[in-house]
Design a protein around this motif. Structure first.
Motif, PDB file in Angstrom:
ATOM      1  N   VAL A 192     -24.351  -1.982 -35.695  1.00  0.00           N
ATOM      2  CA  VAL A 192     -24.659  -0.562 -35.855  1.00  0.00           C
ATOM      3  C   VAL A 192     -23.591   0.262 -35.166  1.00  0.00           C
ATOM      4  CG1 VAL A 192     -26.335   1.259 -35.398  1.00  0.00           C
ATOM      5  CG2 VAL A 192     -27.135  -1.049 -35.941  1.00  0.00           C
ATOM      6  N   THR A 217     -22.921   7.690 -38.950  1.00  0.00           N
ATOM      7  CA  THR A 217     -23.366   6.344 -38.602  1.00  0.00           C
ATOM      8  C   THR A 217     -23.029   5.380 -39.725  1.00  0.00           C
ATOM      9  OG1 THR A 217     -25.282   5.031 -37.888  1.00  0.00           O
ATOM     10  CG2 THR A 217     -25.653   6.677 -39.585  1.00  0.00           C
ATOM     11  N   VAL A 219     -24.165   1.133 -40.714  1.00  0.00           N
ATOM     12  CA  VAL A 219     -24.773  -0.156 -40.403  1.00  0.00           C
ATOM     13  C   VAL A 219     -24.188  -1.177 -41.359  1.00  0.00           C
ATOM     14  CG1 VAL A 219     -26.901  -1.484 -40.212  1.00  0.00           C
ATOM     15  CG2 VAL A 219     -26.899   0.965 -39.650  1.00  0.00           C
TER      16      VAL A 219
END
Length: 372
Positions: A192, A217, A219
């Motif tokens: 992550v 972000t 992942v």
């Protein structure tokens, strides 16, 4: 899309080798826990293009020697083990080989020396913290996974910079931006990354108003199941501007499956308030865009054959018209040795104004790449 403006403002493209994993490069110093290395890339392509303006019913043929999607660069890496922490940093300098081109008024174009990365890292059992200038997280793996990364892709005839790969025809560009980013340790293939980035907005900000920082972000998940390699990812971006009233948000995603020399990659994005060209310029306007990229490849001996199709649909702020750009391509990559490669590529780039096809450009490219 204003191609002329885009060509002039397009920053240098990026490389799959510039993920935050260790660089291969050439080790110049490795002693007492301290390392220093250098890595780099050179390339040049001969391109022949046949461009047709379907509205004006005219055509133009252009031959050039130019850079491909991945520009020429040199990078320097340093690291030092200090107790339980590993501290390090990277700086990379990206240049144009077409900087001798003359503008229409006879003036010389900029040399295009560009510092795309200048950051420090701190690694430990907790993961990694990066602070400085680096590529954005949102849409990052979409570009890193592009099978045409080492080729040409969409190639504006008049550009004195890099070609575009599948920028505007499948994904936006993860523009290098000032940031503070945390990456977790890899846990059973899962990692992550979250970051706060400078909003990098343009225009005038009214007194008393301000733009929020941008949050991004990504992942990622990687695994190998009995010889079948899998990588999947999902990313996001969010930000807002009091001045322009923009609530920007976007999602990017993709997956790659590879086995027995075959690989299939599919990725996409859907966003609002984010430029379909420069993903890191998040707080721009209320424009909407979405796109996808589908690619298949087969590697045999020292060769890799790629089939590619990408598409982006974009609606400008305040407009009900949705334009479309798409790129269809086929390429052959031949590995002479671990450093030297040869490339042959053919692409067809089309634009549509929401009603009819407006342009079509066929590009044939032959080139060589050298990396270490």
């Amino acid at each position: 899309m204003n191609n002329k403006k885009l060509w002039r403002s397009m920053p240098l493209a990026l490389a799959v080798v510039l993920s935050n994993s260790a660089m291969a490069g050439i080790s110049l110093y490795d002693q007492d826990g301290t390392t220093f290395s250098v890595d780099g890339h050179f390339n040049a392509f001969y391109t022949y293009q046949d461009s047709e303006d379907k509205v004006a019913d005219t055509s133009t043929k252009t031959s050039r020697v130019r850079m491909g999607f991945l520009p020429n660069y040199i990078g320097f890496n340093v690291s030092k083990q200090v107790d339980d922490l590993k501290v390090g940093g990277r700086s990379s300098f990206w240049v144009s080989i077409n900087d001798s081109n003359q503008d229409g008024d006879g003036t010389k174009t900029d040399s295009m020396i560009d510092v795309r990365q200048f950051y420090a890292t701190v690694d430990g059992d907790f993961g990694q913290v990066l602070f400085g200038k680096d590529f954005g997280l949102y849409g990052r793996s979409n570009i890193f996974g592009d099978e045409l990364l080492m080729g040409v892709g969409f190639a504006p005839a008049a550009s004195s910079n890099t070609t575009f790969g599948n920028i505007t025809t499948g994904y936006p560009y993860a523009n290098p931006t000032a940031q503070i980013t945390y990456r977790s340790p890899v846990m059973s293939g899962l990692q992550v990354a979250v970051g706060v980035l400078d909003p990098n907005t343009t225009g005038t900000t009214a007194a008393g108003d301000s733009n929020s920082a941008r949050f991004e972000t990504e992942v990622t998940y990687s695994a190998d199941y009995d010889g079948v390699a899998l990588k999947a990812w999902v990313g996001g971006a969010a930000g807002d501007s009091v001045t322009s009233g923009v609530d920007a948000k976007g999602i990017s995603y993709g997956a790659r499956v590879a086995a027995a020399g075959f690989a299939l990659t599919a990725s996409g994005f859907d966003q609002e308030g984010i430029s379909h060209v420069f993903a890191s310029n998040t707080l721009t306007d209320s424009a909407e865009s979405e796109g996808y990229l589908v690619q298949g490849s087969y590697t045999f001996d020292a060769n890799r054959v790629v089939l590619s199709y990408g598409q982006t649909e974009a609606t400008a702020a305040g407009s009900s018209v949705t334009g479309q750009d798409d790129l269809t391509g086929v390429a052959l990559f031949h590995k002479v040795n671990d450093n030297l490669g040869l490339v042959a590529e053919y692409t067809v780039h089309k634009t549509n104004n929401g009603t009819i096809d407006t342009t079509e450009t066929d590009t044939f490219a032959l080139g060589a790449t050298l990396s270490w």
